[in-house]
Write a protein that holds these residues in place. Structure first.
Motif, PDB file in Angstrom:
ATOM      1  N   GLU A 188      49.930  51.368  40.135  1.00  0.00           N
ATOM      2  CA  GLU A 188      48.484  51.416  39.908  1.00  0.00           C
ATOM      3  C   GLU A 188      47.726  51.693  41.206  1.00  0.00           C
ATOM      4  N   ASN A 189      48.140  51.067  42.291  1.00  0.00           N
ATOM      5  CA  ASN A 189      47.487  51.293  43.583  1.00  0.00           C
ATOM      6  C   ASN A 189      47.643  52.739  44.027  1.00  0.00           C
ATOM      7  N   GLU A 190      48.807  53.314  43.800  1.00  0.00           N
ATOM      8  CA  GLU A 190      49.024  54.709  44.184  1.00  0.00           C
ATOM      9  C   GLU A 190      48.106  55.625  43.366  1.00  0.00           C
ATOM     10  N   ILE A 191      47.971  55.339  42.075  1.00  0.00           N
ATOM     11  CA  ILE A 191      47.075  56.129  41.227  1.00  0.00           C
ATOM     12  C   ILE A 191      45.638  56.008  41.723  1.00  0.00           C
ATOM     13  N   LEU A 192      45.220  54.795  42.055  1.00  0.00           N
ATOM     14  CA  LEU A 192      43.848  54.587  42.546  1.00  0.00           C
ATOM     15  C   LEU A 192      43.613  55.298  43.881  1.00  0.00           C
ATOM     16  N   LYS A 193      44.595  55.289  44.756  1.00  0.00           N
ATOM     17  CA  LYS A 193      44.465  56.005  46.030  1.00  0.00           C
ATOM     18  C   LYS A 193      44.285  57.496  45.798  1.00  0.00           C
ATOM     19  N   ARG A 194      45.084  58.037  44.904  1.00  0.00           N
ATOM     20  CA  ARG A 194      44.981  59.472  44.607  1.00  0.00           C
ATOM     21  C   ARG A 194      43.648  59.816  43.957  1.00  0.00           C
TER      22      ARG A 194
ATOM     23  N   ARG B  30      55.916  46.057  40.845  1.00  0.00           N
ATOM     24  CA  ARG B  30      56.131  47.506  40.719  1.00  0.00           C
ATOM     25  C   ARG B  30      54.954  48.165  40.006  1.00  0.00           C
ATOM     26  N   ARG B  31      54.489  47.533  38.914  1.00  0.00           N
ATOM     27  CA  ARG B  31      53.347  48.074  38.187  1.00  0.00           C
ATOM     28  C   ARG B  31      52.107  48.133  39.081  1.00  0.00           C
ATOM     29  N   ILE B  32      51.890  47.107  39.870  1.00  0.00           N
ATOM     30  CA  ILE B  32      50.742  47.076  40.778  1.00  0.00           C
ATOM     31  C   ILE B  32      50.869  48.161  41.840  1.00  0.00           C
TER      32      ILE B  32
ATOM     33  N   LYS C 291      65.251  32.786  37.548  1.00  0.00           N
ATOM     34  CA  LYS C 291      65.725  34.175  37.543  1.00  0.00           C
ATOM     35  C   LYS C 291      64.818  35.048  36.671  1.00  0.00           C
ATOM     36  N   SER C 292      64.460  34.521  35.504  1.00  0.00           N
ATOM     37  CA  SER C 292      63.593  35.254  34.595  1.00  0.00           C
ATOM     38  C   SER C 292      62.224  35.488  35.232  1.00  0.00           C
ATOM     39  N   GLU C 293      61.709  34.476  35.914  1.00  0.00           N
ATOM     40  CA  GLU C 293      60.414  34.605  36.586  1.00  0.00           C
ATOM     41  C   GLU C 293      60.465  35.669  37.680  1.00  0.00           C
ATOM     42  N   ILE C 294      61.543  35.705  38.440  1.00  0.00           N
ATOM     43  CA  ILE C 294      61.692  36.703  39.497  1.00  0.00           C
ATOM     44  C   ILE C 294      61.705  38.110  38.902  1.00  0.00           C
ATOM     45  N   VAL C 295      62.412  38.296  37.795  1.00  0.00           N
ATOM     46  CA  VAL C 295      62.460  39.599  37.132  1.00  0.00           C
ATOM     47  C   VAL C 295      61.054  40.024  36.714  1.00  0.00           C
ATOM     48  N   GLU C 296      60.306  39.106  36.103  1.00  0.00           N
ATOM     49  CA  GLU C 296      58.948  39.415  35.658  1.00  0.00           C
ATOM     50  C   GLU C 296      58.037  39.720  36.842  1.00  0.00           C
ATOM     51  N   LEU C 297      58.154  38.953  37.922  1.00  0.00           N
ATOM     52  CA  LEU C 297      57.316  39.184  39.101  1.00  0.00           C
ATOM     53  C   LEU C 297      57.627  40.531  39.756  1.00  0.00           C
ATOM     54  N   ARG C 298      58.892  40.908  39.759  1.00  0.00           N
ATOM     55  CA  ARG C 298      59.256  42.224  40.309  1.00  0.00           C
ATOM     56  C   ARG C 298      58.671  43.348  39.468  1.00  0.00           C
ATOM     57  N   LYS C 299      58.689  43.179  38.132  1.00  0.00           N
ATOM     58  CA  LYS C 299      58.092  44.189  37.247  1.00  0.00           C
ATOM     59  C   LYS C 299      56.596  44.313  37.510  1.00  0.00           C
ATOM     60  N   LYS C 300      55.929  43.159  37.649  1.00  0.00           N
ATOM     61  CA  LYS C 300      54.490  43.174  37.905  1.00  0.00           C
ATOM     62  C   LYS C 300      54.181  43.810  39.258  1.00  0.00           C
TER      63      LYS C 300
END
Length: 59
Positions: free
Chosen positions: A40-46, A35-37, A24-33
């Motif tokens: 970041e991708n949206e910023i790079l596209k812009r 979302r961050r990615i 469960k903890s791993e899933i939470v961390e992976l979801r955070k990562k």
């Protein structure tokens, strides 16, 4: 009874259908990562669109 099921999952009981606390903890961390990615991708596209526009338009 609920905590017993969770304890079984945490102990690696193969009959348990629940996720362990570590999973469960791993899933939470992976979801955070993820979302961050996405952010970041949206910023790079812009940024790419901005710089592409700067290079095309006359000065």
């Amino acid at each position: 009874r609920n905590w017993v099921s969770q304890a079984d999952a945490d102990d690696g009981d193969p009959r348990s259908t629940r996720l362990s606390s570590a999973e469960k903890s791993e899933i939470v961390e992976l979801r955070k990562k993820a979302r961050r990615i996405e952010i970041e991708n949206e910023i790079l596209k812009r940024a790419a669109a901005y710089f592409a526009r700067e290079n095309i338009l006359p000065k």
